[in-house]
Motif scaffolding. Structure first.
Motif, PDB file in Angstrom:
ATOM      1  N   GLY A 142       0.810  -1.204   0.000  1.00 46.66           N
ATOM      2  CA  GLY A 142       0.000   0.000   0.000  1.00 46.66           C
ATOM      3  C   GLY A 142       0.852   1.266   0.000  1.00 46.66           C
ATOM      4  O   GLY A 142       2.068   1.228   0.219  1.00 46.66           O
ATOM      5  N   GLY A 143       0.161   2.379  -0.231  1.00 51.81           N
ATOM      6  CA  GLY A 143       0.837   3.663  -0.291  1.00 51.81           C
ATOM      7  C   GLY A 143       1.608   3.978   0.984  1.00 51.81           C
ATOM      8  O   GLY A 143       2.661   4.624   0.953  1.00 51.81           O
ATOM      9  N   THR A 144       1.073   3.528   2.097  1.00 54.29           N
ATOM     10  CA  THR A 144       1.753   3.776   3.369  1.00 54.29           C
ATOM     11  C   THR A 144       3.151   3.162   3.344  1.00 54.29           C
ATOM     12  O   THR A 144       4.139   3.808   3.719  1.00 54.29           O
ATOM     13  N   HIS A 196      -0.960  13.112   3.450  1.00 57.47           N
ATOM     14  CA  HIS A 196      -1.711  11.955   3.964  1.00 57.47           C
ATOM     15  C   HIS A 196      -1.188  11.537   5.335  1.00 57.47           C
ATOM     16  O   HIS A 196       0.010  11.655   5.604  1.00 57.47           O
ATOM     17  N   SER A 242      -0.479   8.822   6.424  1.00 51.53           N
ATOM     18  CA  SER A 242       0.494   7.727   6.397  1.00 51.53           C
ATOM     19  C   SER A 242       1.901   8.228   6.707  1.00 51.53           C
ATOM     20  O   SER A 242       2.754   7.455   7.159  1.00 51.53           O
ATOM     21  N   THR A 295      -5.557  13.517  -0.794  1.00 52.21           N
ATOM     22  CA  THR A 295      -6.646  12.551  -0.834  1.00 52.21           C
ATOM     23  C   THR A 295      -8.014  13.236  -0.850  1.00 52.21           C
ATOM     24  O   THR A 295      -8.921  12.798  -1.544  1.00 52.21           O
ATOM     25  N   ASP A 330       4.583  11.576  -2.800  1.00 54.90           N
ATOM     26  CA  ASP A 330       3.426  10.718  -2.548  1.00 54.90           C
ATOM     27  C   ASP A 330       2.387  11.002  -3.632  1.00 54.90           C
ATOM     28  O   ASP A 330       1.571  11.917  -3.507  1.00 54.90           O
ATOM     29  N   ALA A 341       0.194   8.762  -4.639  1.00 54.19           N
ATOM     30  CA  ALA A 341      -0.715   7.612  -4.521  1.00 54.19           C
ATOM     31  C   ALA A 341      -1.970   7.811  -5.366  1.00 54.19           C
ATOM     32  O   ALA A 341      -2.410   6.901  -6.060  1.00 54.19           O
ATOM     33  N   VAL A 342      -2.522   9.019  -5.318  1.00 55.69           N
ATOM     34  CA  VAL A 342      -3.731   9.284  -6.098  1.00 55.69           C
ATOM     35  C   VAL A 342      -3.406   9.965  -7.431  1.00 55.69           C
ATOM     36  O   VAL A 342      -3.917   9.588  -8.483  1.00 55.69           O
ATOM     37  N   ASP A 368      -0.150   4.384  -6.299  1.00 58.69           N
ATOM     38  CA  ASP A 368      -1.134   3.342  -5.981  1.00 58.69           C
ATOM     39  C   ASP A 368      -1.910   2.978  -7.237  1.00 58.69           C
ATOM     40  O   ASP A 368      -2.789   3.740  -7.668  1.00 58.69           O
ATOM     41  N   HIS A 378      -3.951   0.650  -7.308  1.00 60.62           N
ATOM     42  CA  HIS A 378      -5.297   0.266  -6.870  1.00 60.62           C
ATOM     43  C   HIS A 378      -6.194   1.487  -6.669  1.00 60.62           C
ATOM     44  O   HIS A 378      -7.351   1.346  -6.302  1.00 60.62           O
ATOM     45  N   LYS A 379      -5.675   2.671  -6.911  1.00 62.08           N
ATOM     46  CA  LYS A 379      -6.553   3.845  -6.919  1.00 62.08           C
ATOM     47  C   LYS A 379      -6.869   4.173  -8.383  1.00 62.08           C
ATOM     48  O   LYS A 379      -7.672   3.498  -8.996  1.00 62.08           O
TER      49      LYS A 379
END
Ligand SMILES: *Cc1c(COP(=O)(O)O)cnc(C)c1O
Length: 532
Positions: free
Chosen positions: A150-152, A189, A191, A246, A278, A280-281, A327, A329-330
């Motif tokens: 995961g992004g974390t 985030h 995280s 986010t 980061d 992630a998104v 990410d 998965h986003k």
């Protein structure tokens, strides 16, 4: 042992019976499709009361249908997020190319710890991270990367690299009591708090730089903070820039941060902190980097072209990052977990490397091909690489351009509609991403004027409390009265990421992740505000 009995259940559970397996799978698919015709939400209420009182284990060996029955109620009670009315968060339905990829992965169940336990799946990871790194860094000679859960964890890798660069030998010696710091923005985030705590540097040593109205880290305040820290002899391990916050989709000026940290490190004669991004998104904006705005082959509207141009400018900044969290998965619409940690320079691997002597049961491991010598994890699933390569090559670059642009178009469209309502105020008007944060106040109020007064410190604490209370109360009122079959599901954040005068500001939130969400959903959403 009764070997006949033993052989019977081994056959059932360890021999592939395609008919039994596809039969059960067909049943799951039928259930899934039946649910897709229902409104989103809780199909089957939870039963936490006795979840722990009766942790059941069957006594006798059964068959694959027992396995099905053991999970079916929980499968049925889980929303697959396929409804276009889901706008709550950075969560959408996974795409079916990703399903094909991840199912293939599960059938072989490779372990990406070393090449010997994963063979060509290990090669697939190299391909996947290189494809993603080329997308992000654009032209990079020797990228490297690894999939994490995961992004974390991907952010943790970035911070760990900074720690090892600035405090060489920390892997062996630990933190030796020197003053250390990490830097993020106030809209970053949480995280980053997690990793500061888990790395042992302490959350108190993570400094948050205020953001401007676009939710981007204030560069003037970053420079001041670096001066303050370096003057006090503190070692700055990393700066984590956020590329797509986010809640509000704010994007830090990565190139600007690069300039400042290089300059300050040179000035004070210290090692430059790791510049980790980061993304992630926000990484998916890179799909649009090469979109030809002149030829406009996908026939974007002129409004959307302006947003895409903005995305291209932002994406350009990523090229100077040392490392990036992505990410899939986003916005890749892949299955969990498919987060990638990407490094621009493979040579940085030396900061994470351990000896073969430290990993005794991988005694023949080789740095060139065996991730276990540098990864945090030992056993590692290959779901990420399979989800990524199946999706990228199933959907294609053009498909991802359409998906990404559609999210931007819907977010932009909602912002424009809300801007016409006097009692609403779009809070992240200038950001470029899939989300919209806004206020809804009672009719008759002028939301934009109230916001301006708030920013200028012209509201009393009582007035602020009253307005914030109204924003929250109206959200509750809509939730209470919504029709689940037609009304979009939104969420509420208590702090959307910009804090004028240090104040946390609540907001309504909508995120456009579902490819099937359309203008009719926006129409109905605006209508539901008018009726409040
Ligand atoms: C989601 C998110 C994370 C955390 O990633 P996970 O994959 O959920 O662990 C980190 N940073 C940002 C900006 C995110 O949106």
């Amino acid at each position: 042992m009764d070997r006949v009995r033993y052989a019977a259940f081994v056959r059932t559970f360890f021999e592939c019976d395609p008919k039994a397996i596809t039969g059960i799978f067909q049943e799951f698919l039928d259930a899934l499709r039946a649910q897709e015709s229902l409104p989103p939400g809780n199909y089957y209420s939870q039963n936490y009361d006795t979840a722990q009182a009766n942790p059941e284990i069957h006594v006798l060996p059964g068959n694959l249908k027992d396995a099905r029955d053991a999970v079916f109620p929980y499968f049925w009670g889980t929303d697959g997020w396929s409804s276009p009315l889901h706008l709550e968060n950075v969560r959408g339905p996974a795409n079916y190319a990703s399903l094909i990829g991840t199912m293939a992965c599960l059938l072989k169940n490779p372990n990406l710890c070393t090449d010997s336990y994963s063979q060509r799946s290990n090669e697939l990871e190299v391909k996947a991270v290189t494809a993603l790194a080329n997308l992000i860094f654009y032209h990079t000679d020797e990228p490297w990367g690894v999939f994490t859960i995961g992004g974390t964890i991907s952010n943790l890798y970035g911070a760990k690299l900074g720690l090892e660069k600035v405090l060489p030998g920390a892997m062996q010696r630990g933190l030796t009591g020197e003053g250390i710091a990490g830097i993020v923005s106030e809209a970053s985030h949480y995280s980053n708090q997690t990793l500061a705590g888990w790395l042992g540097m302490g959350t108190q040593n993570l400094y948050s730089i205020p953001t401007d109205r676009t939710l981007a880290m204030r560069l003037d305040l970053l420079a001041l903070k670096l001066d303050e820290l370096y003057t006090a002899g503190t070692k700055v391990l990393f700066v984590v820039a956020t590329f797509g916050t986010t809640d509000g989709a704010g994007i830090d000026d990565v190139a600007g941060i690069r300039r400042i940290i290089d300059e300050k490190a040179a000035h004070y004669g210290v090692t430059t902190p790791q510049l980790h991004v980061d993304a992630a998104v926000g990484w998916a904006l890179c799909f649009l980097s090469d979109y030809d705005l002149e030829k406009n082959p996908l026939e974007f509207t002129s409004d959307l072209l302006a947003v895409v141009r903005q995305a291209q400018t932002h994406a350009f900044g990523l090229r100077v990052a040392d490392s990036v969290t992505l990410d899939f998965h986003k916005m890749g619409r892949g299955h969990y977990p498919s987060s990638a940690f990407l490094m621009s320079h493979r040579a940085d691997l030396k900061y994470l490397a351990r000896d073969v002597a430290d990993t005794p049961y991988f005694s023949d491991a080789d740095m060139r091909r065996d991730p276990a010598l540098v990864t945090l994890e030992c056993s590692r699933p290959a779901l990420g690489p399979y989800a990524v390569m199946a999706s990228l090559n199933g959907i294609g670059l053009t498909g991802f351009q359409m998906l990404t642009a559609r999210s931007l178009e819907l977010a932009h469209g909602l912002k424009q509609r809300l801007a016409k309502l006097e009692y609403c105020k779009v809070l992240n008007a200038e950001t470029c991403g899939p989300s919209v944060c806004w206020w809804v106040l009672p009719k008759g109020r002028h939301a934009a004027q109230i916001f301006e007064k708030l920013e200028n410190g012209e509201l009393s604490p009582e007035e602020i409390q009253r307005y914030f209370g109204e924003v929250k109360r109206l959200f509750g009122k809509r939730n209470y009265s919504l029709d689940p079959a037609i009304d979009a599901r939104l969420s509420f954040t208590t702090n959307f990421g910009y804090r004028p005068l240090g104040m946390e500001i609540p907001a309504w939130k909508a995120v456009f992740f579902n490819p099937k969400t359309d203008e009719a959903v926006l129409d109905q959403l605006v209508e539901s505000l008018e009726l409040l």
